[in-house]
Write an enzyme that holds these catalytic residues in place. Sequence first.
Site, PDB file in Angstrom:
ATOM      1  N   CYS A 119       0.768  -1.247   0.022  1.00 24.10           N
ATOM      2  CA  CYS A 119       0.069   0.090   0.149  1.00 24.10           C
ATOM      3  C   CYS A 119       0.874   1.176   0.134  1.00 24.10           C
ATOM      4  O   CYS A 119       0.538   2.442  -0.402  1.00 24.10           O
ATOM      5  CB  CYS A 119      -1.178   0.080   1.233  1.00 24.10           C
ATOM      6  SG  CYS A 119      -2.015  -1.153   1.082  1.00 24.10           S
ATOM      7  N   HIS A 253      -2.835   7.699   2.763  1.00 25.20           N
ATOM      8  CA  HIS A 253      -3.442   6.186   2.367  1.00 25.20           C
ATOM      9  C   HIS A 253      -4.797   6.146   2.878  1.00 25.20           C
ATOM     10  O   HIS A 253      -4.911   6.324   4.329  1.00 25.20           O
ATOM     11  CB  HIS A 253      -2.299   5.307   2.605  1.00 25.20           C
ATOM     12  CG  HIS A 253      -2.817   3.823   2.550  1.00 25.20           C
ATOM     13  ND1 HIS A 253      -3.565   3.576   1.384  1.00 25.20           N
ATOM     14  CD2 HIS A 253      -2.707   2.918   3.192  1.00 25.20           C
ATOM     15  CE1 HIS A 253      -3.909   2.304   1.319  1.00 25.20           C
ATOM     16  NE2 HIS A 253      -3.461   1.604   2.558  1.00 25.20           N
ATOM     17  N   ASN A 283     -10.087   0.899   0.433  1.00 26.19           N
ATOM     18  CA  ASN A 283      -8.633   0.823   0.474  1.00 26.19           C
ATOM     19  C   ASN A 283      -8.241   0.312  -0.898  1.00 26.19           C
ATOM     20  O   ASN A 283      -8.334  -0.967  -1.184  1.00 26.19           O
ATOM     21  CB  ASN A 283      -8.163  -0.139   1.787  1.00 26.19           C
ATOM     22  CG  ASN A 283      -6.683  -0.086   1.689  1.00 26.19           C
ATOM     23  OD1 ASN A 283      -6.087   0.486   0.682  1.00 26.19           O
ATOM     24  ND2 ASN A 283      -5.990  -0.640   2.763  1.00 26.19           N
TER      25      ASN A 283
HETATM   26  O1  UT7 Z   1      -3.447  -1.098   3.540  1.00 26.11           O
HETATM   27  C1  UT7 Z   1      -3.291  -2.051   4.592  1.00 26.11           C
HETATM   28  C2  UT7 Z   1      -4.335  -2.268   5.603  1.00 26.11           C
HETATM   29  N1  UT7 Z   1      -5.062  -2.847   6.522  1.00 26.11           N
HETATM   30  C3  UT7 Z   1      -5.049  -2.139   7.511  1.00 26.11           C
HETATM   31  O2  UT7 Z   1      -5.446  -0.754   7.477  1.00 26.11           O
HETATM   32  C4  UT7 Z   1      -6.131  -2.735   8.492  1.00 26.11           C
HETATM   33  C5  UT7 Z   1      -5.806  -1.928   9.824  1.00 26.11           C
HETATM   34  N2  UT7 Z   1      -6.778  -2.495  10.710  1.00 26.11           N
HETATM   35  C6  UT7 Z   1      -8.349  -2.220  10.643  1.00 26.11           C
HETATM   36  O3  UT7 Z   1      -8.500  -1.599  10.103  1.00 26.11           O
HETATM   37  C7  UT7 Z   1      -8.975  -2.741  11.877  1.00 26.11           C
HETATM   38  O4  UT7 Z   1      -8.207  -3.475  12.622  1.00 26.11           O
HETATM   39  C8  UT7 Z   1     -10.100  -3.773  11.107  1.00 26.11           C
HETATM   40  C9  UT7 Z   1     -11.019  -2.873  10.596  1.00 26.11           C
HETATM   41  C10 UT7 Z   1      -9.398  -4.829   9.805  1.00 26.11           C
HETATM   42  C11 UT7 Z   1     -10.833  -4.371  12.142  1.00 26.11           C
HETATM   43  O5  UT7 Z   1     -11.309  -3.570  13.271  1.00 26.11           O
HETATM   44  P1  UT7 Z   1     -11.262  -4.010  14.807  1.00 26.11           P
HETATM   45  O6  UT7 Z   1     -12.013  -3.232  15.435  1.00 26.11           O
HETATM   46  O7  UT7 Z   1      -9.529  -4.091  15.185  1.00 26.11           O
HETATM   47  O8  UT7 Z   1     -12.042  -5.354  14.999  1.00 26.11           O
HETATM   48  P2  UT7 Z   1     -11.470  -6.802  15.433  1.00 26.11           P
HETATM   49  O9  UT7 Z   1     -10.604  -7.479  14.335  1.00 26.11           O
HETATM   50  O10 UT7 Z   1     -10.500  -6.689  16.709  1.00 26.11           O
HETATM   51  O11 UT7 Z   1     -12.749  -7.581  15.349  1.00 26.11           O
HETATM   52  C12 UT7 Z   1     -13.792  -7.248  16.531  1.00 26.11           C
HETATM   53  C13 UT7 Z   1     -14.961  -8.153  16.312  1.00 26.11           C
HETATM   54  C14 UT7 Z   1     -14.769  -9.652  16.014  1.00 26.11           C
HETATM   55  O12 UT7 Z   1     -15.531 -10.287  16.704  1.00 26.11           O
HETATM   56  P3  UT7 Z   1     -15.402 -10.896  18.157  1.00 26.11           P
HETATM   57  O13 UT7 Z   1     -14.447 -11.859  17.918  1.00 26.11           O
HETATM   58  O14 UT7 Z   1     -15.192  -9.739  18.900  1.00 26.11           O
HETATM   59  O15 UT7 Z   1     -16.885 -11.428  18.374  1.00 26.11           O
HETATM   60  C15 UT7 Z   1     -14.507  -9.908  14.516  1.00 26.11           C
HETATM   61  O16 UT7 Z   1     -14.900 -11.273  14.349  1.00 26.11           O
HETATM   62  O17 UT7 Z   1     -15.466  -7.558  15.088  1.00 26.11           O
HETATM   63  C16 UT7 Z   1     -15.710  -8.947  13.946  1.00 26.11           C
HETATM   64  N3  UT7 Z   1     -15.600  -8.421  12.658  1.00 26.11           N
HETATM   65  C17 UT7 Z   1     -16.584  -8.308  11.878  1.00 26.11           C
HETATM   66  N4  UT7 Z   1     -17.960  -8.080  12.185  1.00 26.11           N
HETATM   67  C18 UT7 Z   1     -18.856  -7.763  11.235  1.00 26.11           C
HETATM   68  C19 UT7 Z   1     -14.509  -8.306  12.126  1.00 26.11           C
HETATM   69  N5  UT7 Z   1     -14.719  -7.955  10.658  1.00 26.11           N
HETATM   70  C20 UT7 Z   1     -16.242  -7.861  10.658  1.00 26.11           C
HETATM   71  C21 UT7 Z   1     -17.123  -7.390   9.749  1.00 26.11           C
HETATM   72  N6  UT7 Z   1     -18.435  -7.235  10.148  1.00 26.11           N
HETATM   73  N7  UT7 Z   1     -16.642  -7.128   8.449  1.00 26.11           N
END
Ligand code: UT7
Length: 330
Positions: A119, A253, A283
């Site tokens: 990225c 970005h 993204n």
């Molecule tokens: O350019 C390259 C880049 N990548 C990035 O910039 C990613 C950087 N990271 C992020 O943007 C965030 O970490 C995410 C958006 C990917 C995730 O957000 P988060 O607040 O860190 O969520 P998490 O991964 O800790 O997940 C929290 C909960 C989980 O459920 P439980 O285990 O608490 O029951 C996930 O399974 O949210 C759940 N979850 C979703 N729920 C609904 C993860 N993705 C989704 C989804 N819809 N799409």
Amino acid sequence: MSFPPSQHVRVAGVGAYLPERVVTNEELSASLDTSHEWILSHTGIHQRHLAAPGESASSMGLLAARRALEDAHLLPGDLAMVIVTTSTADYASYPSTAAIIQGNLGAVNAGAFDLNAACAGFAYGVAMGKCYCQAQGRPVLVVASEVNSRILDWHDRGTCVLFGDGAGAVVLAPSSRPGMLHEVLGADGTGAGYLVREAGLRTPEDILRPPGFVRMDGRAVFQFAVRAMENVIRRLLSETGHGLEDIQHFIPHQANGRILDAVARNMGLAPERFFRNIQHVANTSSASIPIALAELRRQGALKQGDLILTVAFGAGLVYGGSLLRWEAEG
Ligand code: UT7
């Protein structure tokens, strides 16, 4: 014909291309255990553009490249180099996507190569392009083109909702006035495991495996991104003697609106100081900054002399950015 080296380089033209098909969060929620509310509240994304079956990094990049050349009032034959930044090249090894674009463009006097810094590819691409433009005294095309939808696991809600497809391009040209002022590039390969596309040739057996998908430790990447972006912004400013207040356009970005909010909070900046179009493009990996730049250009928001700060991070882990002065004329 010989060309003298150029002391200064400016961004002379910008172009972008987004595929026609738009997929909303609601549409994704129909086939995936997710919701518009979750995606919006965790990322700021409403929708993304996805490539049609007949589109690829080279076909989208070609369209963005033509628009950037038109904007620069230059011809393909003027170019000394075509650099393509992509993590989703037409071919896994070769030919490079840059060579395909160079051929289709008719850039008969240019070399061509691909560059992969995930990225942050655009930050790396313009830094390398500036050096070659300076050395040769001729324009360089930097194209960032990504067909992320082809490397996503559409059953993995933690990754597939985050990305979109698209391409952006800039033409860098010799200039009598300084346009590209300063670049910062860096890496922390100890975090390589946090964001991986599971495809490659680390072992002989890998050739027999199906092409793999993106896997990510979202939290670890999030924390790195906030630190790295703040670090790049502070270095670009301190190494050029500028302050936050001098910058007309911060173009980060577009990975996650919450990452931008956190960086802004840490730096005492109002969140709206960061340009955002993540809501409608998601993204687009290395293409996100030139797509944003082209959007600002189309809106007529880039004025002569404006200072533009770009900043990115990506898999690797890598990071980088640049400070530009918008010079409408060379
Ligand atoms: O350019 C390259 C880049 N990548 C990035 O910039 C990613 C950087 N990271 C992020 O943007 C965030 O970490 C995410 C958006 C990917 C995730 O957000 P988060 O607040 O860190 O969520 P998490 O991964 O800790 O997940 C929290 C909960 C989980 O459920 P439980 O285990 O608490 O029951 C996930 O399974 O949210 C759940 N979850 C979703 N729920 C609904 C993860 N993705 C989704 C989804 N819809 N799409």
